[in-house]
Design a protein around this motif. Structure first.
Motif, mmCIF file in Angstrom:
data_model
loop_
_atom_site.group_PDB
_atom_site.id
_atom_site.type_symbol
_atom_site.label_atom_id
_atom_site.label_comp_id
_atom_site.label_asym_id
_atom_site.label_seq_id
_atom_site.Cartn_x
_atom_site.Cartn_y
_atom_site.Cartn_z
ATOM 1 N N GLY A 54 0.686 -1.205 -0.099
ATOM 2 C CA GLY A 54 0.001 0.052 0.265
ATOM 3 C C GLY A 54 0.657 1.155 -0.193
ATOM 4 O O GLY A 54 0.380 2.402 0.323
ATOM 5 N N GLY A 55 2.258 1.200 -0.215
ATOM 6 C CA GLY A 55 2.958 2.379 -0.165
ATOM 7 C C GLY A 55 3.401 2.697 -1.605
ATOM 8 O O GLY A 55 3.335 2.038 -2.661
ATOM 9 N N ALA A 56 3.827 4.144 -1.997
ATOM 10 C CA ALA A 56 4.151 4.383 -3.250
ATOM 11 C C ALA A 56 5.797 4.147 -3.586
ATOM 12 O O ALA A 56 5.932 3.427 -4.360
ATOM 13 N N ALA A 57 6.407 4.585 -2.385
ATOM 14 C CA ALA A 57 7.858 4.352 -2.500
ATOM 15 C C ALA A 57 8.372 4.390 -0.963
ATOM 16 O O ALA A 57 7.786 4.809 -0.351
ATOM 17 N N ALA A 58 9.662 3.763 -1.190
ATOM 18 C CA ALA A 58 10.506 3.806 0.291
ATOM 19 C C ALA A 58 11.401 4.732 0.411
ATOM 20 O O ALA A 58 12.185 4.580 -0.766
ATOM 21 N N SER A 59 11.744 5.385 1.471
ATOM 22 C CA SER A 59 12.932 6.209 1.441
ATOM 23 C C SER A 59 13.793 5.590 2.276
ATOM 24 O O SER A 59 13.675 4.917 3.318
ATOM 25 N N GLU A 60 15.379 5.405 2.084
ATOM 26 C CA GLU A 60 16.269 5.099 2.969
ATOM 27 C C GLU A 60 16.467 5.633 4.251
ATOM 28 O O GLU A 60 16.327 6.904 4.252
ATOM 29 N N SER A 61 16.509 4.969 5.447
ATOM 30 C CA SER A 61 16.593 5.595 6.645
ATOM 31 C C SER A 61 17.806 4.945 7.567
ATOM 32 O O SER A 61 18.171 3.812 7.437
ATOM 33 N N THR A 62 18.555 5.806 8.222
ATOM 34 C CA THR A 62 19.603 5.452 9.117
ATOM 35 C C THR A 62 19.234 5.160 10.462
ATOM 36 O O THR A 62 19.737 4.726 11.211
ATOM 37 N N ASP A 63 17.829 5.332 10.704
ATOM 38 C CA ASP A 63 17.213 4.937 11.901
ATOM 39 C C ASP A 63 16.547 3.560 12.023
ATOM 40 O O ASP A 63 15.993 3.095 13.066
ATOM 41 N N ILE A 64 17.095 2.868 11.051
ATOM 42 C CA ILE A 64 16.730 1.401 10.935
ATOM 43 C C ILE A 64 17.911 0.497 11.126
ATOM 44 O O ILE A 64 18.946 0.635 10.332
#
Lengths: 155, 94
Positions: A54-64
């Motif tokens: 259900g998402g359009a795109a994902a952005s990279e995160s350094t909090d994961i």
């Protein structure tokens, strides 16, 4: 005649017990299969999985943060842990980019449950492991490469 | 009847650490047989729900932490597989 009836009663008795303990009713089983996101588990790539969720795109995160071995000798059992520091993390997904179907596992976290889950997954070959996080209905991801010396898709 | 799960739930300060080991073949390929959903409840409240595919390893392991449980509370873990087989086990938080 009476013996046939007795056998029949015995048989239904056995199945009655099975239904009560190990198996769901048809209705319950159908409801269960409807709850499972078949479309997401059928996808072949990470972007397609994001769309199916259900998402359009994902952005990279350094909090994961992904905890996984750099080298996995046995691809059938690769321990993977994911910790998300993104506020309001609602769900965590573990994907293996090069597996036949990318999505391995998804975890929905109600309020009060920490965004910190671990499990063990199968990897067919050396691949990036992607942790996908849903927070405030947006998607974020992080990668970690795991080298596999012996593929684990046989079992 | 599938074998029972091994569940360990330990209160650690404000949160409860849960570790579960399930007995399941988690087969993929042409004759798939694997757990699809796992639901963990504590005091009647869902604390984790998981959806799995056949890429989760045989005899699945699951670890997570949640707040709102305490020593003595009962934790219930239920799984359902793609053939409609199910198993529910309980453990007391220690």
């Amino acid at each position: 005649m009476s013996e046939t009836r007795r056998d029949f009663m015995k048989l239904t008795g056995v199945f009655g017990v099975l239904a009560a303990t190990g198996l769901l009713s048809t209705q319950e089983a159908l409801a269960q299969q409807a709850a499972w996101n078949k479309a997401a588990f059928d996808t072949k790539s990470v972007p397609d999985t994001v769309k199916a969720l259900g998402g359009a795109a994902a952005s990279e995160s350094t909090d994961i943060a992904i905890t996984a071995p750099d080298i996995a000798e046995n691809g059938a059992v690769v321990p993977v842990g994911v910790v998300s520091k993104i506020p309001n993390t609602q769900a965590v997904y573990i994907l293996v980019d090069k597996n036949p179907n990318a999505l391995a596992a998804g975890f929905t976290l109600p309020a009060g449950t920490e965004a910190n889950v671990s499990t063990r997954i199968k990897m067919g070959q050396t691949s990036n492991v992607t942790a996908l996080v849903k927070a405030d209905n947006k998607f974020f991801f992080a990668n970690k490469e795991v080298k596999v010396t012996l593929g684990g898709c046989g079992g | 009847m599938p074998d029972p799960m091994r569940i360990r739930a330990t209160a650690q300060g404000e949160s409860v650490d849960v570790r579960v080991l399930m007995a399941h073949e988690m087969a993929g390929g042409t004759t798939p047989h694997y757990i699809q959903t796992v639901t963990v409840t504590c005091n009647g409240k869902v604390v984790l729900s998981a959806e799995w595919g056949p890429a989760v390893s045989k005899n699945p392991y699951l670890q997570f932490k949640f707040a709102g449980g305490k020593k003595g509370d009962e934790l219930e873990v239920k799984w359902v597989d793609n053939k409609g087989e199910t198993r529910t086990d309980k453990a007391t938080i220690g």
